[in-house]
Design a protein around this motif. Structure first.
Motif, PDB file in Angstrom:
ATOM      1  N   PHE A 211      47.644  18.021  94.904  1.00 20.67           N
ATOM      2  CA  PHE A 211      48.967  18.324  95.449  1.00 20.67           C
ATOM      3  C   PHE A 211      48.893  19.551  96.358  1.00 20.67           C
ATOM      4  CE2 PHE A 211      49.758  16.029  91.533  1.00 20.67           C
ATOM      5  CZ  PHE A 211      50.779  15.149  91.885  1.00 20.67           C
ATOM      6  N   ASP A 213      51.217  22.357  98.339  1.00 26.16           N
ATOM      7  CA  ASP A 213      52.566  22.921  98.306  1.00 26.16           C
ATOM      8  C   ASP A 213      52.635  24.204  99.128  1.00 26.16           C
ATOM      9  OD1 ASP A 213      54.102  21.218  96.257  1.00 26.16           O
ATOM     10  OD2 ASP A 213      52.267  21.718  95.151  1.00 26.16           O
ATOM     11  N   ARG A 242      52.230  22.362  88.830  1.00 23.68           N
ATOM     12  CA  ARG A 242      51.587  21.074  89.113  1.00 23.68           C
ATOM     13  C   ARG A 242      50.663  20.663  87.975  1.00 23.68           C
ATOM     14  NH1 ARG A 242      54.211  17.908  92.726  1.00 23.68           N
ATOM     15  NH2 ARG A 242      54.434  18.885  94.779  1.00 23.68           N
ATOM     16  N   HIS A 246      51.449  17.246  85.877  1.00 23.97           N
ATOM     17  CA  HIS A 246      50.673  16.085  86.320  1.00 23.97           C
ATOM     18  C   HIS A 246      49.320  15.903  85.639  1.00 23.97           C
ATOM     19  CE1 HIS A 246      53.581  15.220  89.489  1.00 23.97           C
ATOM     20  NE2 HIS A 246      53.617  16.512  89.736  1.00 23.97           N
TER      21      HIS A 246
END
Length: 260
Positions: A211, A213, A242, A246
């Protein structure tokens, strides 16, 4: 996080423990090491080597490991700006190539330890896609100049604040505020890159999702030291979020070793 049966358990004494070591672990840079090269032949060779490594990285990550990269669109407005990225260090081989996939087409230089120069064959070309961290305080001015030059070329700079690799670690180890000195000094946009792990339905090892960001900016009204602390907290908080949201499998369990 959904826990499953772990592949193995590793015990650590402190967060500075290194679970992946090489014979070149304590190698230092020579006094005359150069970060910036003006020779056109060297620069052309570096471009070719970088593109080759990015292709190898794509084959490794996309075809072999099947990684998914989410939210790369946040980087698009900053392709023509020097930026910093901070990520969790959990793949000994893959972390060399991951930044190249994340920032493509923008070129990236990853901060790397001098030990990488001692790797047979590959060590000779590592500086063509990385910025080697100085071994001596007297080398810092030249290193700082190299960072400024890369940012002026609108490149991305990837930082793994977790100095040592903890394979498949699903949490975030403490970061030093000092690692955020450069983005604060350069007033550069900063992003987080979080590698997370999920159960794979057809592989022995976990599936991976990365991810991206940001951008993160500290409050310009604060002192430089306070901005470093604030930026460190912003990036760390996003990485932890995250990981918390996840990571659904723990392939390697890390447990603090009991004091004797």
């Amino acid at each position: 996080m959904t826990q499953t049966a772990t592949h193995q358990t590793r015990y650590y004494r402190s967060y500075t423990d290194d679970f992946v070591t090489t014979n070149q672990q304590h190698q230092s840079l020579s006094a005359g090491f150069k970060w910036l090269h003006t020779n056109p032949v060297y620069r052309a060779t570096a471009n070719v080597v970088y593109r080759l490594f990015r292709l190898i990285g794509w084959l490794y990550w996309r075809l072999w490991r099947g990684v998914r990269i989410q939210n790369r669109a946040v980087l698009k407005p900053y392709r023509h700006t020097g930026i910093f990225l901070y990520g969790n260090h959990t793949q000994p081989v893959g972390d060399v190539f991951m930044p190249m996939l994340v920032t493509k087409p923008q070129r990236v230089d990853t901060l790397a330890a001098p030990a990488n120069l001692g790797v047979p064959v590959i060590g000779r070309v590592v500086p063509m896609g990385a910025l080697i961290v100085p071994s001596d305080f007297h080398q810092m001015p030249a290193f700082t100049q190299a960072i400024r030059a890369r940012l002026a070329e609108n490149r991305a700079i990837m930082v793994y604040p977790e100095a040592h690799v903890w394979p498949y670690y699903t949490k975030i180890r403490p970061f030093s505020r000092a690692t955020f000195h450069y983005p604060v000094a350069a007033k550069a946009p900063t992003f987080s890159v979080t590698t997370t792990y999920q159960r794979s339905h057809w592989r022995h090892r976990p599936a991976m999702t990365v991810f991206v960001d940001g951008p993160f900016f500290p409050d310009a009204a604060l002192t430089a030291t306070q901005q470093q602390e604030q930026l460190c907290q912003q990036v760390t908080a996003q990485l932890k979020k995250r990981c918390r949201d996840h990571n659904t499998i723990e392939y390697i369990h890390y447990e603090r070793e009991a004091s004797k």
